[in-house]
Motif scaffolding. Structure first.
Motif, short mmCIF file in Angstrom:
data_model
loop_
_atom_site.label_atom_id
_atom_site.label_comp_id
_atom_site.label_asym_id
_atom_site.label_seq_id
_atom_site.Cartn_x
_atom_site.Cartn_y
_atom_site.Cartn_z
N LYS A 187 0.83 -1.21 0.00
CA LYS A 187 0.00 0.00 0.00
C LYS A 187 0.86 1.25 0.00
CE LYS A 187 -3.87 2.13 -0.02
NZ LYS A 187 -4.79 2.02 -1.18
N VAL A 188 1.94 1.24 0.74
CA VAL A 188 2.87 2.38 0.75
C VAL A 188 3.47 2.57 -0.65
CG1 VAL A 188 5.02 3.30 1.70
CG2 VAL A 188 3.39 2.15 3.21
N CYS A 189 3.80 1.47 -1.30
CA CYS A 189 4.32 1.54 -2.67
C CYS A 189 3.28 2.11 -3.63
CB CYS A 189 4.78 0.17 -3.15
SG CYS A 189 6.29 -0.44 -2.35
N GLU A 190 2.03 1.74 -3.45
CA GLU A 190 0.95 2.28 -4.28
C GLU A 190 0.86 3.79 -4.12
OE1 GLU A 190 -2.89 0.65 -3.70
OE2 GLU A 190 -2.46 -1.21 -4.78
N LEU A 191 0.93 4.25 -2.88
CA LEU A 191 0.85 5.69 -2.63
C LEU A 191 1.98 6.43 -3.33
CD1 LEU A 191 -0.09 5.71 1.18
CD2 LEU A 191 -1.60 6.25 -0.74
N VAL B 85 11.11 0.92 -2.61
CA VAL B 85 10.65 -0.31 -1.95
C VAL B 85 11.38 -0.52 -0.62
CG1 VAL B 85 10.52 -2.81 -2.12
CG2 VAL B 85 9.94 -1.42 -4.09
N LEU B 86 12.69 -0.33 -0.62
CA LEU B 86 13.44 -0.47 0.63
C LEU B 86 12.97 0.55 1.66
CD1 LEU B 86 17.10 -1.12 -0.59
CD2 LEU B 86 15.64 -2.70 0.69
N SER B 87 12.69 1.75 1.22
CA SER B 87 12.18 2.79 2.12
C SER B 87 10.80 2.43 2.64
CB SER B 87 12.13 4.14 1.39
OG SER B 87 13.41 4.51 0.92
N ALA B 88 9.95 1.87 1.76
CA ALA B 88 8.61 1.45 2.18
C ALA B 88 8.69 0.33 3.22
CB ALA B 88 7.81 0.98 0.97
N LEU C 66 23.49 -2.11 -2.92
CA LEU C 66 23.50 -1.47 -4.23
C LEU C 66 22.88 -0.08 -4.21
CD1 LEU C 66 22.51 -4.50 -6.50
CD2 LEU C 66 24.78 -3.52 -6.15
N ASP C 67 22.23 0.31 -3.10
CA ASP C 67 21.57 1.60 -3.03
C ASP C 67 22.21 2.48 -1.96
OD1 ASP C 67 19.40 1.31 -5.00
OD2 ASP C 67 18.73 -0.29 -3.67
N ASP C 68 22.15 3.78 -2.18
CA ASP C 68 22.74 4.76 -1.28
C ASP C 68 21.91 4.85 0.00
OD1 ASP C 68 23.93 6.87 -0.03
OD2 ASP C 68 23.46 8.35 -1.58
N PRO C 69 22.50 4.56 1.17
CA PRO C 69 21.75 4.62 2.44
C PRO C 69 21.16 6.01 2.71
CG PRO C 69 23.83 3.47 2.75
CD PRO C 69 23.88 4.08 1.38
N THR C 70 21.89 7.06 2.32
CA THR C 70 21.40 8.42 2.52
C THR C 70 20.15 8.67 1.69
OG1 THR C 70 23.65 9.19 2.90
CG2 THR C 70 21.99 10.87 2.42
N LEU C 71 20.15 8.16 0.45
CA LEU C 71 18.99 8.32 -0.42
C LEU C 71 17.79 7.54 0.12
CD1 LEU C 71 18.31 9.71 -3.12
CD2 LEU C 71 18.79 7.54 -4.26
N ILE C 72 18.06 6.35 0.67
CA ILE C 72 16.98 5.55 1.26
C ILE C 72 16.39 6.27 2.46
CG2 ILE C 72 16.47 3.38 2.46
CD1 ILE C 72 18.59 2.05 0.72
N GLN C 73 17.25 6.87 3.28
CA GLN C 73 16.78 7.60 4.45
C GLN C 73 15.93 8.80 4.05
OE1 GLN C 73 19.92 9.07 6.95
NE2 GLN C 73 18.57 9.52 8.67
N GLN C 74 16.37 9.51 3.03
CA GLN C 74 15.61 10.66 2.53
C GLN C 74 14.25 10.23 2.00
OE1 GLN C 74 17.67 13.00 -0.44
NE2 GLN C 74 15.75 13.78 -1.27
N CYS C 75 14.24 9.16 1.23
CA CYS C 75 12.99 8.65 0.67
C CYS C 75 12.06 8.16 1.77
CB CYS C 75 13.29 7.53 -0.32
SG CYS C 75 11.85 6.86 -1.15
N THR C 76 12.62 7.53 2.80
CA THR C 76 11.81 7.04 3.93
C THR C 76 11.10 8.20 4.63
OG1 THR C 76 13.34 5.21 4.27
CG2 THR C 76 11.84 5.73 6.08
N GLU D 83 10.25 11.08 3.29
CA GLU D 83 9.18 11.58 2.41
C GLU D 83 8.00 10.63 2.39
OE1 GLU D 83 10.18 13.16 -1.40
OE2 GLU D 83 12.20 13.73 -0.79
N LEU D 84 8.27 9.32 2.44
CA LEU D 84 7.18 8.34 2.51
C LEU D 84 6.41 8.48 3.82
CD1 LEU D 84 8.65 5.03 1.04
CD2 LEU D 84 6.79 6.40 0.11
N LYS D 85 7.12 8.75 4.88
CA LYS D 85 6.48 8.94 6.19
C LYS D 85 5.48 10.08 6.13
CE LYS D 85 7.59 9.46 11.10
NZ LYS D 85 8.70 9.62 12.10
N LEU D 86 5.87 11.18 5.50
CA LEU D 86 4.96 12.32 5.33
C LEU D 86 3.79 11.94 4.45
CD1 LEU D 86 4.25 15.31 5.66
CD2 LEU D 86 5.78 15.80 3.73
N LEU D 87 4.05 11.20 3.37
CA LEU D 87 2.99 10.78 2.45
C LEU D 87 1.97 9.90 3.16
CD1 LEU D 87 1.91 10.67 -0.49
CD2 LEU D 87 3.36 8.66 -0.84
N VAL D 88 2.45 8.97 3.96
CA VAL D 88 1.54 8.07 4.70
C VAL D 88 0.74 8.84 5.73
CG1 VAL D 88 1.46 6.14 6.33
CG2 VAL D 88 2.91 5.99 4.31
#
Length: 314
Positions: free
Chosen positions: A222-226, A242-245, A284-294, A296-301
C-alpha cells in the motif's frame, strides 16, 4: 475464417468475464518462498537497469498536465488494475510507460486518460496471460475515445519508446525484497522443530504469524501504491522506494505492536531479524537516499492515514 477480437484473440474462443479472465496476483500474495540464484542475478541486472528507465522530470515539458492531474490518473489506474484483477507489475509498468512517453511528447489534457488506459493495455500485453479488451477499457472512460484513437496512440507510444518495455518496477523489487526477508527468517526458524506435544500449539502460532505477515506485506504494498501516484517520488529508483517502504512499514508495525494490548512476539522477532538481514544483504543503493525517501514516505503516509488504517491492525 474466424475474426480477431480487439485484444488479438479469435472471437470463437470465448473469453471469460473480466473478473475471471486474469490471474489474481496482487503484491500481497506475490512473494515466493525462497529466492533462487537466478533471482539474485535478475535482481542485480534490474538494479543496474533502473537508472535508464527513470522519469524524474516527465512533466517538465507538459504545459497542460500537472502533478495533481497525474496523481488523479494514476489513482484511477490503480482502481482499474484491481477491477480487472491484474498484477501490480502491470500497473507499475503502465505508469512507467506513461511517464516515459510524457518525456518525449506533449499531451493535451483531454487525451491524458486515453494515454493512461493505452499504457495499461501495452503493459498487460507485456505481463499478463490475457489483456483486457479495448472495448472494456474504453467503457471505463465512458466511451469518450474511439478504438481507432487508442490503437493509433498505442503505435505511437511503442515507436517513441523504441519498444523498450522491460522496465524495472516497484512490483519486481517488492517481490524480491519480501521474498528475501521471509526466506532468511524461514531458514532461521527451521532449526526450532516442535515436538509432538506442542505441534498443535505450533500450528496455531504459525497460522497467526502467517496472517500477520500477510498484513505486513499488504501494508508495504500500500505504501508503494501511494508513492506510485505521487510525482515527487519519480526522482527515486524503484529499489530505493521499496526499501524505504519496508523500513517505514517496520517502524509502523513496531509502533503498533508497542501500543497494542496484545503483543505479537513472533512478528516482533521477525522484524528485528530481517532488519539485520537488510544491512548484510543490500548494498546497491545509497543509504542516505533511502533515508531521505523514507522520510518523504512517512509524510505521504501521514497525509493518507485513512487508506492504510485498515491494514494497521497486526
Amino acid at each position: 475464417m474466424s475474426a480477431m477480437s480487439d485484444s488479438g484473440f479469435e472471437e470463437e474462443l470465448q473469453s471469460p468475464s473480466p473478473c475471471q479472465q486474469h490471474v489474481t496476483r496482487p503484491w500481497a500474495e506475490s512473494a515466493r518462498d525462497t529466492p533462487t540464484h537466478s533471482d539474485e542475478s535478475c535482481f542485480i541486472t534490474q538494479s543496474h537497469k533502473q537508472q535508464h528507465f527513470l522519469t524524474r522530470d516527465c512533466l517538465a515539458r507538459q504545459p497542460q498536465i500537472t502533478a495533481e492531474a497525474r496523481c488523479k490518473l494514476v489513482s484511477w489506474l490503480l482502481a482499474v488494475y484491481k477491477h480487472f484483477k491484474l498484477s501490480f507489475e502491470s500497473c507499475c509498468l503502465a505508469v512507467n510507460i506513461m511517464d516515459r512517453f510524457l518525456v518525449t511528447t506533449s499531451v493535451a489534457a483531454d487525451c491524458f486518460q486515453l494515454l493512461g488506459v493505452t499504457s495499461l493495455l501495452i503493459a498487460t500485453k507485456h505481463v499478463e496471460v490475457c489483456s483486457p479488451r479495448i472495448k472494456q477499457l474504453l467503457s471505463l472512460c465512458c466511451d469518450a475515445f474511439s478504438r481507432e484513437q487508442l490503437c493509433n496512440l498505442e503505435c505511437l507510444i511503442l515507436l517513441r519508446l523504441n519498444f523498450r518495455l522491460a522496465a524495472p518496477t516497484l512490483a519486481f523489487f517488492l517481490d524480491y525484497f519480501i521474498s528475501h526477508e521471509l526466506s532468511r527468517y524461514a531458514i532461521r526458524t527451521k532449526e526450532k522443530i516442535p515436538d509432538e506435544e506442542n505441534k498443535f500449539r505450533s500450528w496455531k502460532a504459525a497460522e497467526e504469524q502467517l496472517f500477520s505477515m500477510k498484513r505486513y506485506k499488504c501494508l508495504v504494498g500500500k505504501v508503494c501504491e501511494l508513492s506510485l501516484a505521487d510525482y515527487a517520488f519519480n526522482k527515486y529508483p524503484p529499489s530505493v522506494i521499496v526499501l524505504s517502504a519496508i523500513n517505514l512499514t517496520k517502524d509502523l508495525v513496531r509502533r503498533q505492536i508497542k501500543e497494542s494490548s496484545v503483543k505479537n512476539t513472533r512478528l516482533s522477532e521477525m522484524l528485528d531479524f530481517v532488519s539485520v538481514a537488510d544491512n548484510n544483504s543490500q548494498g546497491l543503493d545509497d543509504p542516505t537516499l533511502i533515508q531521505q525517501c523514507t522520510q518523504e514516505l512517512k509524510l505521504l503516509v501521514s497525509l493518507n492515514q485513512e487508506s492504510v488504517q485498515d491494514l494497521m491492525t497486526l
